[in-house]
Scaffold this motif. Structure first.
Motif, PDB file in Angstrom:
ATOM      1  N   GLY A 199      -2.326 104.572 -24.031  1.00  0.00           N
ATOM      2  CA  GLY A 199      -1.876 103.270 -24.501  1.00  0.00           C
ATOM      3  C   GLY A 199      -2.887 102.605 -25.420  1.00  0.00           C
ATOM      4  N   GLY A 200      -4.041 103.262 -25.651  1.00  0.00           N
ATOM      5  CA  GLY A 200      -5.045 102.691 -26.536  1.00  0.00           C
ATOM      6  C   GLY A 200      -5.833 101.583 -25.900  1.00  0.00           C
ATOM      7  N   VAL A 201      -6.288 101.785 -24.663  1.00  0.00           N
ATOM      8  CA  VAL A 201      -7.010 100.749 -23.917  1.00  0.00           C
ATOM      9  C   VAL A 201      -8.401 101.263 -23.568  1.00  0.00           C
ATOM     10  N   THR A 202      -9.422 100.443 -23.856  1.00  0.00           N
ATOM     11  CA  THR A 202     -10.798 100.744 -23.478  1.00  0.00           C
ATOM     12  C   THR A 202     -11.112 100.018 -22.177  1.00  0.00           C
ATOM     13  N   VAL A 203     -11.738 100.727 -21.239  1.00  0.00           N
ATOM     14  CA  VAL A 203     -11.884 100.217 -19.872  1.00  0.00           C
ATOM     15  C   VAL A 203     -13.342 100.281 -19.433  1.00  0.00           C
TER      16      VAL A 203
ATOM     17  N   ARG B 178     -12.944  95.270 -17.103  1.00  0.00           N
ATOM     18  CA  ARG B 178     -12.756  94.650 -18.422  1.00  0.00           C
ATOM     19  C   ARG B 178     -11.936  95.606 -19.269  1.00  0.00           C
ATOM     20  N   LEU B 179     -10.854  95.118 -19.849  1.00  0.00           N
ATOM     21  CA  LEU B 179      -9.954  95.944 -20.635  1.00  0.00           C
ATOM     22  C   LEU B 179      -9.773  95.335 -22.016  1.00  0.00           C
ATOM     23  N   VAL B 180      -9.795  96.188 -23.024  1.00  0.00           N
ATOM     24  CA  VAL B 180      -9.519  95.771 -24.398  1.00  0.00           C
ATOM     25  C   VAL B 180      -8.534  96.767 -24.990  1.00  0.00           C
ATOM     26  N   ALA B 181      -7.402  96.272 -25.473  1.00  0.00           N
ATOM     27  CA  ALA B 181      -6.359  97.128 -26.029  1.00  0.00           C
ATOM     28  C   ALA B 181      -6.413  97.132 -27.550  1.00  0.00           C
ATOM     29  N   ASP B 182      -6.037  98.260 -28.129  1.00  0.00           N
ATOM     30  CA  ASP B 182      -5.977  98.360 -29.589  1.00  0.00           C
ATOM     31  C   ASP B 182      -4.821  97.559 -30.159  1.00  0.00           C
ATOM     32  N   ARG B 183      -3.775  97.368 -29.363  1.00  0.00           N
ATOM     33  CA  ARG B 183      -2.582  96.653 -29.802  1.00  0.00           C
ATOM     34  C   ARG B 183      -1.956  95.972 -28.599  1.00  0.00           C
ATOM     35  N   ASP B 184      -1.059  95.047 -28.822  1.00  0.00           N
ATOM     36  CA  ASP B 184      -0.397  94.379 -27.715  1.00  0.00           C
ATOM     37  C   ASP B 184       0.327  95.409 -26.850  1.00  0.00           C
ATOM     38  N   VAL B 185       0.070  95.354 -25.535  1.00  0.00           N
ATOM     39  CA  VAL B 185       0.695  96.334 -24.656  1.00  0.00           C
ATOM     40  C   VAL B 185       0.700  95.815 -23.219  1.00  0.00           C
ATOM     41  N   PRO B 186       1.820  95.971 -22.499  1.00  0.00           N
ATOM     42  CA  PRO B 186       1.820  95.641 -21.072  1.00  0.00           C
ATOM     43  C   PRO B 186       1.298  96.828 -20.277  1.00  0.00           C
ATOM     44  N   VAL B 187       0.548  96.560 -19.218  1.00  0.00           N
ATOM     45  CA  VAL B 187       0.051  97.613 -18.338  1.00  0.00           C
ATOM     46  C   VAL B 187       0.171  97.165 -16.902  1.00  0.00           C
ATOM     47  N   LEU B 188       0.230  98.136 -16.014  1.00  0.00           N
ATOM     48  CA  LEU B 188       0.142  97.885 -14.580  1.00  0.00           C
ATOM     49  C   LEU B 188      -1.238  98.318 -14.122  1.00  0.00           C
ATOM     50  N   LEU B 189      -2.014  97.378 -13.576  1.00  0.00           N
ATOM     51  CA  LEU B 189      -3.345  97.689 -13.069  1.00  0.00           C
ATOM     52  C   LEU B 189      -3.255  97.921 -11.577  1.00  0.00           C
ATOM     53  N   ARG B 190      -3.717  99.106 -11.155  1.00  0.00           N
ATOM     54  CA  ARG B 190      -3.634  99.463  -9.738  1.00  0.00           C
ATOM     55  C   ARG B 190      -5.034  99.763  -9.233  1.00  0.00           C
ATOM     56  N   ALA B 191      -5.454  99.036  -8.206  1.00  0.00           N
ATOM     57  CA  ALA B 191      -6.780  99.223  -7.626  1.00  0.00           C
ATOM     58  C   ALA B 191      -6.782  98.741  -6.189  1.00  0.00           C
ATOM     59  N   GLY B 192      -7.346  99.559  -5.310  1.00  0.00           N
ATOM     60  CA  GLY B 192      -7.499  99.149  -3.923  1.00  0.00           C
ATOM     61  C   GLY B 192      -6.210  98.786  -3.223  1.00  0.00           C
ATOM     62  N   GLY B 193      -5.112  99.427  -3.570  1.00  0.00           N
ATOM     63  CA  GLY B 193      -3.851  99.171  -2.888  1.00  0.00           C
ATOM     64  C   GLY B 193      -3.044  98.028  -3.460  1.00  0.00           C
ATOM     65  N   THR B 194      -3.518  97.378  -4.503  1.00  0.00           N
ATOM     66  CA  THR B 194      -2.772  96.294  -5.137  1.00  0.00           C
ATOM     67  C   THR B 194      -2.431  96.669  -6.565  1.00  0.00           C
ATOM     68  N   THR B 195      -1.319  96.124  -7.054  1.00  0.00           N
ATOM     69  CA  THR B 195      -0.875  96.383  -8.414  1.00  0.00           C
ATOM     70  C   THR B 195      -0.588  95.054  -9.092  1.00  0.00           C
TER      71      THR B 195
END
Length: 758
Positions: free
Chosen positions: A709-713, A726-743
């Motif tokens: 998706g063109g995202v730097t993490v 910290r996330l920076v995307a190359d272009r507008d984009v929706p994402v689902l962040l999943r960590a430690g059992g939460t989304t």
């Protein structure tokens, strides 16, 4: 940078696998670090045996039909004989160029140390009487060696030797140059009774030129093999190379004068500059890529200890971080836009008949070389593979048409700089490692990843390569008696089963690996291109899925057959786990459990590169403890006579012998442990943060990884829990962040940092 980006040693290299690698994508150099006698072994990535050749196809359609008929009758031996009729000889071999020797007999190695700074791409050494640094500059296109000595003016002999005959060697006023003719044929070292061939006729082999210039405060005279220095306290050596390789189809021109002039011009331009200027320019060019990613796995008490001693010690998270960075370093040093792709040994090889010809083995190894290139933020370094694939597709389209009478393009187990696409073999070679027409289909996965990671549309050429690979597999599929589609003949690369006659066999119908690769390719062409959509949709509906055996493993073969080697190094039937993206504990939990059972049954030991492959698979299956075991097994020390996988003193992956794909596989696997982005949910990309964090890495941080998706993490964790992202995307984009059992669903804005702190 921290000490975790420096390899350290307290003695010179005694074996090639102790030496330290440098490169600019085209010139590769192994620095041994000697004092009284120093060896720098030099490669040029375009130095290959052979030349473009006309291929005469046998009556392939008839042989293929006969092989299929034999398999219908369960006559595997007749099927083997028919498949062997398709074999088209062997690929050519990647060749060494020259050795640069520095002889300083009066020097002693008291107080010696040597190092490789991964963040600078500079190999250095120091001793009580002097210092040396070496680097291979991408901007200047040259190898630079700078040596000083403090015990007063002394003498130094500079020699150039080669495994190939040197022609027209000449030198004056500190300048030296020569040409050499590479072999016209270099058969694989495993084919008995064969030898190098040197055909003097024009166009039958490549010509290379080497030029050297010396700058010093001493007196330079001409010696028999190179310059001699007297009354000197320092010397700078600048070396360049040139060959008449153009591309896979253009015959070499053999103009030695032109090549020598080209190499000499590069040397002269660089030698006219101060070494400090060359060094600064080189370091800046390298750092532009290397500094994109940092990894901290915690402070280590052994950070300043020589690397070979660390390898012999207990598991060390800092050493794992060093190996991760080493893979990134080797990618920058070995694969730059405009070069050829990395071989089995990268761009570093000292043998005229190297292991497996130092070729492109495209049933896993070439692909593994490039697994980390996108996720570890080195997308530019992907260009050589993608460009070469276009040349291979052209050759492979002839193979598809002339050998099989089918559309599209195909390639088999092995290829080379000349885009060899047929089945290798001498007419009697084992189909297990010679017959497998899905090499192109597996390579096409890299075009899919290129699009998914960068978000950039495929070029017209890359779309044609992708669609061509799909059209071949569509034509390759056959209807089976139950109405499904399958592949016949089929192999599971390099593996075998026990046939009814009690001997190993490899040919079968619809191996799991075949169907997994076909499914992955067709689904992605349907998603990204839409060409032949109706035909692809129909084929996908008739493709069987993976099968789970009675003992809970993912089946490798269509039928339950005895395994010839239960702990085999290849696990191609797990393709849809990795590098495919369709099987994991969320998307296919039953198949994921079966895949994990398969890995467990394969056992804890294997070749070095297979351990790295299994690391990636266990990362996707979220087996943190199993992944940690793979890292630890990969980082165990072996020597040049070893029989088990691990790494050599210089951290090169030991198959054994050396294969560089394991180094890249380890780097890719570390990324998969920390960040995964292969899954989409309702069309939205899911980013899994710390999905398979090893228990030995409870605290740490990483910066600069790339997600699809063109995202730097960037990530920071403590006591096994994510504390910041910290996330920076190359272009507008929706994402689902999943960590430690939460989304959490987040809409990223182009160029704007989004941060999470816990």
């Amino acid at each position: 940078m921290t000490s975790e980006t420096t390899l350290r040693y307290d003695s010179p290299a005694t074996a090639w696998t102790d030496a330290l690698p440098l490169g600019n994508g085209r010139i590769g150099t192994m620095v041994f670090g000697g004092v009284a006698r120093e060896r720098l072994q030099v490669n040029d990535d375009t130095c290959w045996s052979g030349a473009p050749r006309a291929r005469s196809a046998p009556d392939g359609p008839a042989a293929l039909a006969a092989a299929r008929d034999a398999l219908d009758r369960d006559d595997v031996r007749e099927a083997e004989r028919q498949v062997q009729r398709l074999q088209g000889g062997f690929v050519q071999a990647y060749q060494p160029l020259v050795d640069l020797w520095l002889d300083q007999p009066d020097a002693t190695a008291d107080g010696y140390s040597r190092w490789l700074r991964l963040d600078e791409a500079v190999a250095g050494q120091s001793w009580s009487g002097g210092t040396q640094e070496a680097f291979v500059s991408r901007p200047a296109g040259v190898l630079v060696v700078h040596r000083t000595w403090s015990a007063g003016p002394g003498a130094l002999d500079v020699r150039i030797t080669s495994e190939h005959p040197l022609d027209g060697a000449a030198g004056e006023h500190g300048r030296w140059s020569a040409t050499l003719r590479l072999p016209s044929d270099a058969p694989p070292d495993y084919v008995a009774g064969t030898r190098l061939a040197r055909d003097p006729r024009p166009g039958t082999s490549l010509t290379a030129a080497v030029a050297l210039e010396v700058r010093t405060d001493g007196v330079v005279t001409a010696g028999p093999d190179g310059p001699r220095l007297r009354d000197a306290t320092w010397v700078t050596l600048v070396l360049a190379s040139a060959t008449d390789y153009v591309d896979a189809t253009t015959p070499p021109h053999g103009d030695a004068y032109l090549l020598r002039a080209t190499a000499a011009a590069s040397v002269a331009a660089a030698a006219a500059r101060e070494v400090s200027s060359l060094r600064d320019e080189h370091v800046a060019d390298h750092a532009r890529l290397f500094d994109r990613v940092t990894l901290d796995l915690g402070t280590s008490d052994t950070a300043g200890t020589p690397t070979d001693q660390r390898l012999a010690g207990p598991p060390d998270p800092g050493l794992a971080a060093l190996a991760f960075h080493y893979g990134r370093y080797l990618m920058i040093a070995g694969s730059r836009p405009g070069t050829l792709p990395l071989t089995l040994q990268g761009i570093w090889n000292e043998a005229v008949r190297p292991p497996w010809s130092s070729n492109y083995t495209i049933n896993i190894n070439t692909q593994m070389n490039y697994w980390p290139v996108l996720s570890a933020n080195l997308a530019e370094c992907h260009e050589p593979l993608v460009r070469w694939m276009g040349e291979l597709a052209v050759a492979g389209s002839r193979t598809a048409t002339e050998l099989y009478g089918l559309r599209g393009w195909t390639a088999h187990h092995n290829s080379d700089a000349w885009a060899f696409a047929e089945p290798v073999g001498d007419g009697a070679s084992d189909p297990a490692w010679s017959f497998w027409p899905l090499g192109g289909a597996w390579l096409a996965r890299h075009l899919v990843d290129q699009h998914d990671f960068t978000g950039e549309a495929l070029s017209a050429r890359d779309r044609a390569v992708l669609v061509g690979a799909a059209r071949f597999v569509l034509d390759w599929l056959v209807e089976l008696p139950d109405g499904s589609l399958g592949t016949r003949p089929a192999t599971s690369p390099e593996n075998s089963f026990i046939a009814p006659d009690g001997a190993p066999a490899a040919l079968s119908t619809s191996t799991t690996a075949d169907l997994a690769i076909v499914r992955d390719l067709l689904e992605n062409v349907l998603r990204l291109d839409g060409t032949d959509a109706e035909e692809i949709t129909s084929a996908l509906a008739r493709l069987p899925g993976e099968r789970v055996t009675a003992d809970g493993r993912l089946a490798e073969w269509r039928d339950d057959v005895p395994e010839a080697e239960p702990e085999h190094r290849h696990q191609s039937h797990l393709f849809r786990v990795h590098p495919g993206t369709s099987v994991d504990p969320d998307q296919e939990p039953a198949l994921a459990r079966a895949a994990l059972a398969t890995l467990d049954a394969r056992g804890p030991e294997s070749t070095g590169w297979s351990l790295a492959w299994r690391l990636n698979l266990r990362a996707r299956l979220r087996d943190a403890a199993g992944a940690q075991a793979m890292v630890d097994a990969f980082l165990r020390p072996v020597d040049e006579h070893a029989h088990g996988g691990g790494v050599y003193r210089n951290l090169f992956c030991a198959h054994p012998p050396f294969q560089i794909d394991g180094n890249f596989g380890l780097t890719a696997g570390v990324v998969e442990l920390l960040l995964q982005s292969h899954r989409t949910v309702d069309g939205v990309r899911e980013l899994q943060l710390l999905p398979t964090l090893p228990p030995a890495w409870p605290s740490g941080s990483v910066r600069g990884l790339r997600a699809r998706g063109g995202v730097t993490v960037d990530l920071t964790w403590d006591e096994g829990v994510l504390v910041a992202a910290r996330l920076v995307a190359d272009r507008d984009v929706p994402v689902l962040l999943r960590a430690g059992g939460t989304t959490e669903r987040v809409h990223l804005r182009a160029g704007e940092a989004w941060s999470l702190t816990r």
